[in-house]
Design an enzyme around this catalytic site. Structure first.
Site, short mmCIF file in Angstrom:
data_model
loop_
_atom_site.label_atom_id
_atom_site.label_comp_id
_atom_site.label_asym_id
_atom_site.label_seq_id
_atom_site.Cartn_x
_atom_site.Cartn_y
_atom_site.Cartn_z
N LYS A 114 0.81 -1.22 0.00
CA LYS A 114 0.00 0.00 0.00
C LYS A 114 0.84 1.26 0.00
O LYS A 114 0.44 2.28 -0.56
CB LYS A 114 -0.98 0.00 1.19
CG LYS A 114 -2.06 -1.06 1.03
CD LYS A 114 -3.29 -0.78 1.86
CE LYS A 114 -4.37 -1.81 1.56
NZ LYS A 114 -5.51 -1.73 2.46
N LYS A 197 -8.84 -8.21 -10.61
CA LYS A 197 -9.88 -8.39 -9.61
C LYS A 197 -11.08 -7.50 -9.89
O LYS A 197 -10.90 -6.36 -10.32
CB LYS A 197 -9.31 -8.02 -8.23
CG LYS A 197 -9.20 -9.19 -7.27
CD LYS A 197 -8.54 -8.79 -5.98
CE LYS A 197 -9.52 -8.36 -4.91
NZ LYS A 197 -8.96 -8.34 -3.57
N LYS A 200 -14.13 -1.84 -7.18
CA LYS A 200 -14.96 -0.64 -7.26
C LYS A 200 -14.26 0.47 -8.02
O LYS A 200 -14.89 1.41 -8.47
CB LYS A 200 -15.31 -0.16 -5.84
CG LYS A 200 -14.10 0.24 -5.03
CD LYS A 200 -14.50 1.03 -3.81
CE LYS A 200 -13.32 1.67 -3.15
NZ LYS A 200 -12.46 0.83 -2.37
P1 AMP Z 1 -12.25 -3.60 -0.72
O1 AMP Z 1 -13.46 -2.89 -1.18
O2 AMP Z 1 -11.33 -3.96 -1.84
O3 AMP Z 1 -11.55 -2.96 0.44
O4 AMP Z 1 -12.73 -5.01 -0.17
C1 AMP Z 1 -13.60 -5.19 0.93
C2 AMP Z 1 -13.71 -6.69 1.16
O5 AMP Z 1 -14.24 -7.36 0.00
C3 AMP Z 1 -12.39 -7.38 1.48
O6 AMP Z 1 -12.64 -8.36 2.45
C4 AMP Z 1 -11.98 -8.01 0.17
O7 AMP Z 1 -11.19 -9.16 0.37
C5 AMP Z 1 -13.32 -8.35 -0.46
N1 AMP Z 1 -13.20 -8.23 -1.92
C6 AMP Z 1 -13.08 -7.08 -2.64
N2 AMP Z 1 -13.00 -7.33 -3.97
C7 AMP Z 1 -13.06 -8.68 -4.10
C8 AMP Z 1 -13.04 -9.57 -5.22
N3 AMP Z 1 -12.95 -9.12 -6.49
N4 AMP Z 1 -13.12 -10.90 -4.98
C9 AMP Z 1 -13.24 -11.37 -3.71
N5 AMP Z 1 -13.28 -10.59 -2.62
C10 AMP Z 1 -13.18 -9.26 -2.79
#
Ligand code: AMP
Ligand code: TRP
Length: 334
Positions: A114, A197, A200
């Site tokens: 990060k 992946k 958002k």
């Molecule tokens: P984030 O919005 O990336 O901070 O993710 C919030 C949660 O959602 C975390 O626990 C991530 O591991 C899960 N997450 C986000 N994107 C994915 C994805 N494409 N596949 C699986 N888990 C995800």
């Protein structure tokens, strides 16, 4: 069993968040027996490591709280709250800053990822992020912590901090938490690029299925999803080297609680022209009730805040004995 997990309240929730995190919590809650307890919280104190305006942060916490409840987290059975409403997290984090070693934090790969190249320009908050996470866990003497593979190192750090604190102050205070990492943790990929992946922050909205997408939007996105001209194979092996095909079959398997092999067996010899409408249907039917509940909950900020307030009161009471004992062990009189 005391289960505890946190999630950063990020906006624009999508299928990846649901299958990768939220759904696992609901399952753990539903499998709990009478002597066990689940604590689920929104890591808004951790979110200060990402720059965000005031209104956005407030919105994100309510969005994530609504999504969790809509997906099945029951605030009467599980303790659901946001960190900022429970000062024990910040307080214990400060106490544990005396125990955690800079050398330990220097090894954290998430910080390295990060912070990127500009380590000197990263915030101190980002560096000590794992200490706050340790405080989150140790304050409740959590025994089981469901997390993704990427959080394993932070869990090990929490154990190291717990052990050193107990040893240094000659107490038997903190319980060593065990990570619960799903065997096949669902990693949902972009609908436009099977090697990225679902996220958002992808500029293309067609790359993801948002929790707020309506039935038609979901179906349209699945039909426009990148795939390939080949047929579906008989077993998962035949998906090797076919990132987009593998992702779509993987989503179907996760959504219907089957193995990829089982999904392949059902659709073997068929093309994506036949597979996509079936996948779209499954997504539409599963996500519709969650979306409807989410949108309903999002019309009433006061009701959501009341849920978090109630959860925070329960959480604060649960953390208090440990927090008090930690101050006392260190000779800090309050
Ligand atoms: P984030 O919005 O990336 O901070 O993710 C919030 C949660 O959602 C975390 O626990 C991530 O591991 C899960 N997450 C986000 N994107 C994915 C994805 N494409 N596949 C699986 N888990 C995800
Ligand atoms: N760092 C975790 C993540 O990014 C979120 C988190 C914060 C957490 N505190 C926690 C997870 C305590 C488990 C336990 O996913």
């Amino acid at each position: 069993m005391r289960v505890l997990s946190g999630i950063q309240p990020t906006g624009n929730l999508h299928l990846g968040n649901y299958l990768g995190a939220i759904r696992n919590w609901v399952r753990m809650q539903d499998e709990m027996d009478a002597d066990s307890q689940c604590f689920f919280f929104l890591a808004d104190m951790h979110s200060i490591t990402v720059h965000e305006g005031r209104e956005q942060r407030i919105r994100n916490v309510r969005d994530m709280a609504a999504a969790l409840v809509a997906a099945g987290v029951d605030p009467d059975r599980s303790v659901l709250f946001n960190q900022a409403r429970v000062p024990a997290h910040a307080e214990l984090c400060w106490l544990l800053n005396g125990t955690a070693r800079i050398g330990w934090l220097n090894r954290m790969t998430q910080f390295k990822d990060k912070a990127g190249k500009d380590r000197e320009g990263a915030s101190v908050g980002l560096f000590v992020y794992p200490v706050l996470q340790a405080a989150d866990i140790l304050a409740y003497n959590a025994t089981h912590v469901p997390v993704g593979e990427d959080q394993k190192q932070h869990l090990e750090l929490a154990r190291d901090i717990a052990t050193k604190f107990n040893t240094d102050f000659g107490v038997d205070l903190f319980t060593l938490p065990a990570p619960i990492i799903p065997k096949e943790s669902a990693r949902i990929m972009s609908l436009r690029d099977g090697t990225a992946k679902m996220s958002k922050s992808d500029p293309s909205d067609l790359s993801r299925i948002n929790l707020t997408d309506d039935d038609d939007a979901i179906m349209a996105k699945v039909k426009k999803a990148k795939s390939d001209q080949e047929m579906l194979p008989e077993t998962a092996e035949g998906l090797a080297g076919r990132a987009e095909a593998g992702n779509l079959v993987g989503i179907m398997a996760t959504m219907t609680n089957r193995t990829t092999d089982a999904v392949c067996a059902e659709f073997a010899g068929k093309g994506f022209g036949a597979f996509k409408p079936a996948l779209g249907e499954v997504l539409v039917e599963t996500l519709r009730p969650i979306r409807e509940r989410f949108l309903e909950l999002r019309t009433d900020d006061a009701a959501l805040d009341a849920i978090l307030d109630k959860g925070a009161a329960k959480a604060a009471a649960a953390a208090e004995p440990t927090l008090r004992a930690a101050y006392d062990a260190m000779g800090l009189m309050r």
